[in-house]
Scaffold this motif. Structure first.
Motif, PDB file in Angstrom:
ATOM      1  N   ASP A  21       0.160  -1.046  -4.212  1.00  0.00           N
ATOM      2  CA  ASP A  21       1.300  -0.858  -3.825  1.00  0.00           C
ATOM      3  C   ASP A  21       1.372  -0.382  -2.003  1.00  0.00           C
ATOM      4  O   ASP A  21       0.333   0.199  -1.752  1.00  0.00           O
ATOM      5  CB  ASP A  21       2.270   0.243  -4.428  1.00  0.00           C
ATOM      6  N   VAL A  62       4.412   5.796  -3.221  1.00  0.00           N
ATOM      7  CA  VAL A  62       4.371   5.105  -4.835  1.00  0.00           C
ATOM      8  C   VAL A  62       3.181   5.246  -5.295  1.00  0.00           C
ATOM      9  O   VAL A  62       3.135   5.541  -6.564  1.00  0.00           O
ATOM     10  CB  VAL A  62       4.920   3.606  -4.495  1.00  0.00           C
ATOM     11  N   LEU A 113       2.445   6.702  -8.948  1.00  0.00           N
ATOM     12  CA  LEU A 113       1.942   6.262 -10.257  1.00  0.00           C
ATOM     13  C   LEU A 113       0.618   6.736 -10.643  1.00  0.00           C
ATOM     14  O   LEU A 113       0.447   6.797 -11.981  1.00  0.00           O
ATOM     15  CB  LEU A 113       1.569   4.607  -9.664  1.00  0.00           C
ATOM     16  N   ASP A 129       2.204  -4.719  -7.142  1.00  0.00           N
ATOM     17  CA  ASP A 129       3.299  -4.734  -6.314  1.00  0.00           C
ATOM     18  C   ASP A 129       3.723  -6.135  -6.147  1.00  0.00           C
ATOM     19  O   ASP A 129       2.827  -7.100  -5.536  1.00  0.00           O
ATOM     20  CB  ASP A 129       3.462  -3.980  -4.958  1.00  0.00           C
ATOM     21  N   LEU A 156       5.008  -5.066 -10.583  1.00  0.00           N
ATOM     22  CA  LEU A 156       5.897  -4.061 -10.151  1.00  0.00           C
ATOM     23  C   LEU A 156       6.929  -4.416  -9.157  1.00  0.00           C
ATOM     24  O   LEU A 156       6.608  -5.154  -8.495  1.00  0.00           O
ATOM     25  CB  LEU A 156       5.211  -2.854  -9.604  1.00  0.00           C
ATOM     26  N   THR A 157       8.340  -4.264  -9.475  1.00  0.00           N
ATOM     27  CA  THR A 157       9.371  -4.676  -8.470  1.00  0.00           C
ATOM     28  C   THR A 157      10.551  -3.702  -8.424  1.00  0.00           C
ATOM     29  O   THR A 157      10.673  -2.814  -9.605  1.00  0.00           O
ATOM     30  CB  THR A 157       9.968  -6.150  -8.815  1.00  0.00           C
ATOM     31  N   THR A 158      11.260  -3.596  -7.311  1.00  0.00           N
ATOM     32  CA  THR A 158      12.316  -2.552  -7.250  1.00  0.00           C
ATOM     33  C   THR A 158      13.649  -3.393  -7.964  1.00  0.00           C
ATOM     34  O   THR A 158      14.400  -2.604  -8.290  1.00  0.00           O
ATOM     35  CB  THR A 158      12.548  -2.544  -5.776  1.00  0.00           C
ATOM     36  N   LYS A 181      10.019  -0.337 -10.842  1.00  0.00           N
ATOM     37  CA  LYS A 181       9.528   1.052 -10.284  1.00  0.00           C
ATOM     38  C   LYS A 181      10.277   2.200 -10.638  1.00  0.00           C
ATOM     39  O   LYS A 181       9.407   3.209 -10.471  1.00  0.00           O
ATOM     40  CB  LYS A 181       9.388   0.991  -8.681  1.00  0.00           C
ATOM     41  N   ASP A 182      11.486   2.105 -11.199  1.00  0.00           N
ATOM     42  CA  ASP A 182      11.946   3.220 -11.729  1.00  0.00           C
ATOM     43  C   ASP A 182      11.964   3.654 -13.078  1.00  0.00           C
ATOM     44  O   ASP A 182      12.546   4.226 -13.547  1.00  0.00           O
ATOM     45  CB  ASP A 182      13.604   3.402 -11.107  1.00  0.00           C
TER      46      ASP A 182
END
Length: 213
Positions: A8, A13, A17, A54, A79-81, A102-103
């Motif tokens: 990432d 972040v 993680l 990411d 992984l993405t927002t 990511k949450d």
């Protein structure tokens, strides 16, 4: 221990993680990278079991290197927002076996790493149906081609892959179809081999393309 590489561009972040994963007990973070080029180098050097990758990063992004990471025998979780990121589609087509936001809660993140390390696909529950459906092109030509590809499956194998496409895990499929979990795993493995696909996500996409649900 499951060996994980965290990729990432944001240091906070990556640190978060790492903290989440290393408190799981059976997961160790063997390296971190801030861009795709470094991630690819570390994948080849460190040989992680799973790469948390990411989607969007400056320079070389996760989407670009996903096929090469998969080719290096590492399992990829994107992984993405965003709950639906169009750029992740290509990575899943290329063989990535996970897609998480990511949450994602800490416990679910560790569970996802375990699931992927064990050879199963893992998609964020909030996007599973929409993501697979967005892949599915049910035009007549694609539908017919998908059905022709599925033709070598036995009746029982087809029943199992339909349940896979509905998003069920092996235990749930075993309960629904009144068979042992080991038998479900065997059917899935044979279906993957017959259809020449790499993972359950691609299997599910094929069933959706065939419009068999």
């Amino acid at each position: 221990m499951i060996r994980v590489l965290v990729v990432d561009d944001e240091q906070l972040v990556r640190a978060g993680l790492r903290l989440i994963l290393e408190t799981a007990g059976d997961i160790t973070v063997v390296g971190e990278a801030a861009d795709g080029a470094a991630a690819l180098e570390q994948t080849h050097r460190l040989r992680p079991d799973v790469v948390l990758l990411d989607v969007r990063m400056p320079g070389v992004d996760g989407l670009t290197i996903a096929p090469e990471v998969v080719a290096a025998d590492a399992k990829v979780i994107m992984l993405t927002t965003f709950d639906l990121d169009e750029y992740v589609h290509g990575a899943l087509r290329a063989g990535a076996v996970g897609f998480l936001l990511k949450d994602t809660p800490p416990g679910e993140l560790a569970a996802a790493v375990r699931t992927v390390a064990a050879g199963q696909a893992m998609l964020a529950p909030t996007v599973t149906r929409r993501l697979i459906s967005s892949f599915a092109d049910r035009g007549p030509a694609r539908r017919d081609a998908a059905r022709q590809r599925l033709a070598p499956l036995t009746t029982r194998e087809l029943e199992v892959v339909r349940e896979v496409a509905r998003g069920h895990g092996n235990a749930e499929i075993a309960r629904r179809l009144a068979m042992s979990e080991a038998t479900v795993k065997a059917h899935v493995s044979r279906a993957l081999a017959k259809l020449h696909v790499d993972n359950r996500v691609q299997l599910a996409i094929l069933v959706h393309d065939a419009d068999l649900l």
